[in-house]
Design a protein around this motif. Sequence first.
Motif, mmCIF file in Angstrom:
data_model
loop_
_atom_site.group_PDB
_atom_site.id
_atom_site.type_symbol
_atom_site.label_atom_id
_atom_site.label_comp_id
_atom_site.label_asym_id
_atom_site.label_seq_id
_atom_site.Cartn_x
_atom_site.Cartn_y
_atom_site.Cartn_z
ATOM 1 N N UNK B 312 5.563 6.414 2.469
ATOM 2 C CA UNK B 312 4.735 5.789 1.431
ATOM 3 C C UNK B 312 4.764 6.631 0.151
ATOM 4 N N UNK B 358 15.565 -0.874 -1.890
ATOM 5 C CA UNK B 358 14.519 -1.032 -0.870
ATOM 6 C C UNK B 358 13.376 -0.049 -1.116
ATOM 7 N N UNK B 360 12.566 1.464 -3.952
ATOM 8 C CA UNK B 360 11.856 1.131 -5.197
ATOM 9 C C UNK B 360 10.899 -0.040 -4.950
ATOM 10 N N UNK B 361 11.358 -1.030 -4.196
ATOM 11 C CA UNK B 361 10.510 -2.200 -3.910
ATOM 12 C C UNK B 361 9.301 -1.798 -3.069
ATOM 13 N N UNK B 362 9.559 -0.992 -2.033
ATOM 14 C CA UNK B 362 8.450 -0.532 -1.191
ATOM 15 C C UNK B 362 7.451 0.268 -2.010
ATOM 16 N N UNK B 364 6.963 0.106 -5.259
ATOM 17 C CA UNK B 364 6.258 -0.787 -6.179
ATOM 18 C C UNK B 364 5.144 -1.518 -5.443
ATOM 19 N N UNK B 365 5.430 -1.908 -4.203
ATOM 20 C CA UNK B 365 4.412 -2.611 -3.410
ATOM 21 C C UNK B 365 3.210 -1.711 -3.130
ATOM 22 N N UNK B 366 3.443 -0.504 -2.619
ATOM 23 C CA UNK B 366 2.307 0.344 -2.226
ATOM 24 C C UNK B 366 1.503 0.843 -3.429
ATOM 25 N N UNK B 368 1.024 -1.236 -6.059
ATOM 26 C CA UNK B 368 0.588 -2.399 -6.837
ATOM 27 C C UNK B 368 -0.899 -2.675 -6.624
ATOM 28 N N UNK B 371 -3.077 -3.175 -3.303
ATOM 29 C CA UNK B 371 -2.515 -2.490 -2.131
ATOM 30 C C UNK B 371 -2.568 -0.964 -2.271
ATOM 31 N N UNK B 375 -2.549 1.684 1.017
ATOM 32 C CA UNK B 375 -1.313 2.378 1.380
ATOM 33 C C UNK B 375 -1.199 3.746 0.707
#
Lengths: 96, 487
Positions: B312, B358, B360-362, B364-366, B368, B371, B375
């Motif tokens: 994370x 992958x 960078x996306x993960x 960006x998600x954690x 955002x 979230x 996370x």
Amino acid sequence: MGKRIDDAVMDNVELLAKLSLGSEEREKVRGEMEQILDYVEKLNELDTDGVDPLVHILDEVNVFREDVETNGDGREDALANAPKSKDGQYMVPKTF
Amino acid sequence: MKKLYQMSAVELGRQIRTGELIVKEAVDSCLERINEAEPHLHAFLARNEKGLEERICEVEEGIRKGRYHGPLAGVPAAVKDNICTRGIPTTCASKMLEHFVPSFDAEAVRRMEDAGMILLGKTNMDEFAMGSTTETSYFQTTVNPWNREHVPGGSSGGSCAAVAAGEVPAALGSDTGGSIRQPASYCGVCGLKPTYGRVSRYGLIAYASSLDQIGPVGKTAADCAALFEVIAGKDEKDSTSSGKPFEATQELISGGLQGMRIGVPEELLGEGTQEEVRNAVWKGAQMMKEGGARVEFFSLGLTDYLIPAYYIIACAEASSNLERFDGVKYGYRSPEASELHEMYRKSRQEGFGSEVKRRILLGSFVLSSGYYDAYYLKALKAKALIKKEFDRVFERYDCILAPAAPATAPKLGTSLSDPLKMYLSDIDTVAVNLCGLPAVSVPCGLDREGLPIGMQVIGNCFREKEILRTAAAYEALRGEFPMAQLQ
């Protein structure tokens, strides 16, 4: 388990990441992200009530120094790496 | 008699200092070896040929005149390709930076030059240091010098393979979650991840800034100690670099194990660990006990949470750090875009490989909205607890002994299809980065296929001295480790 990344969330994440995934790649990576998030949610087992988040591992804070110039402006060196430049400036596609 | 390419960096440096060897002979022996090995090893992305002759002469003269007097003066070395080198392409093994030529040297590189070391080239790696096999490199696949059907490990796979094959006696790598120690273990060489802040990160292209650290790879603990001494120290250009003084590491090497308190965490030698790895580390522990150390097993808490917290945090920081690659000032720009935002997205889409995207996306998600707390903040709290657990452990022990990886090098082409499984294989190394600790990986055996096994000696922050002393004492008990036969 894992259906947290619906289309809207994926759109947002892709926008934040400034990527434009193809549809096949998007579905593949969405599945992988779900799988990884399922796994990392193991952290929810941990009781972290009252625990301060630890960002920086060392105890040094606020390191200041004088702002002294030690090199030239390096303009040409910097521009040499630019994909496109003109008249000593970076060139980009139209912005509006 | 030993061939030049079989010598350790410190041995080579000593022969140069005493005049038994001139710098040109040392460099030529490396170049010869590189020419021999590279056609199938593929450890190098770029060679430093321009100005090499002049540099050799300059160093030769500098040694004679006393300007270069350290233990590594005149010693050739390689540098991982995420560490900036003035005038030499620095690509992070990514299409994104394929044509990037830095206009400055990283501080660690500058210090190597100041110590009279000779840079021979840049080594392959996982793209932006994201990976455990060096297979995510955009350019080429490096093989393991012990068996070319296997990976060299990663992400500093090029640096470790180059040292293992005798192409250079020492190299720089970088370690964010095990990227020096794991490939060192797979390649049968010695690699040190210094305490966070020991080595300036100026000029290291950032992956996860709170975890990244540059460190040395060599044949022995003494090599790592010598190169560590060259690159370590406060640098005003990196505000996280520490001014804490460190004792000269060279003489400590003879310190021995008497009185050393060593703990072995049971959790890292459990079912998930290959039996031969477990046995080799166990045997290493026994040897240290016979050598005078007090060795005992203990239970390390929170091991289930190391990988989740690490990934994370690492992905979050990566997503932020890699925002800079937008096709404007440097790096790849998509020719397809007619508008600015389209240019950002297409350039990144086309310039980054799938593992980088992958992460960078993960990340960006954690990070955002909605979230972040669940996370990222949770991971930082877990990190606080993990740090506390290690503080507790270091009240009782000077060093922790653990495998550098749960298994020996996997076959090429078998790791990338299942990212989660690949992430899980970092279980032995990530805690060190989360807690900023120093750790050295030292070869401790071979499995039945003849692939090397590595053992980590982990210390408390700023205790490089203890771990290098322990590793060196262990090497003395173990005896000389064989070199890869380039099969």
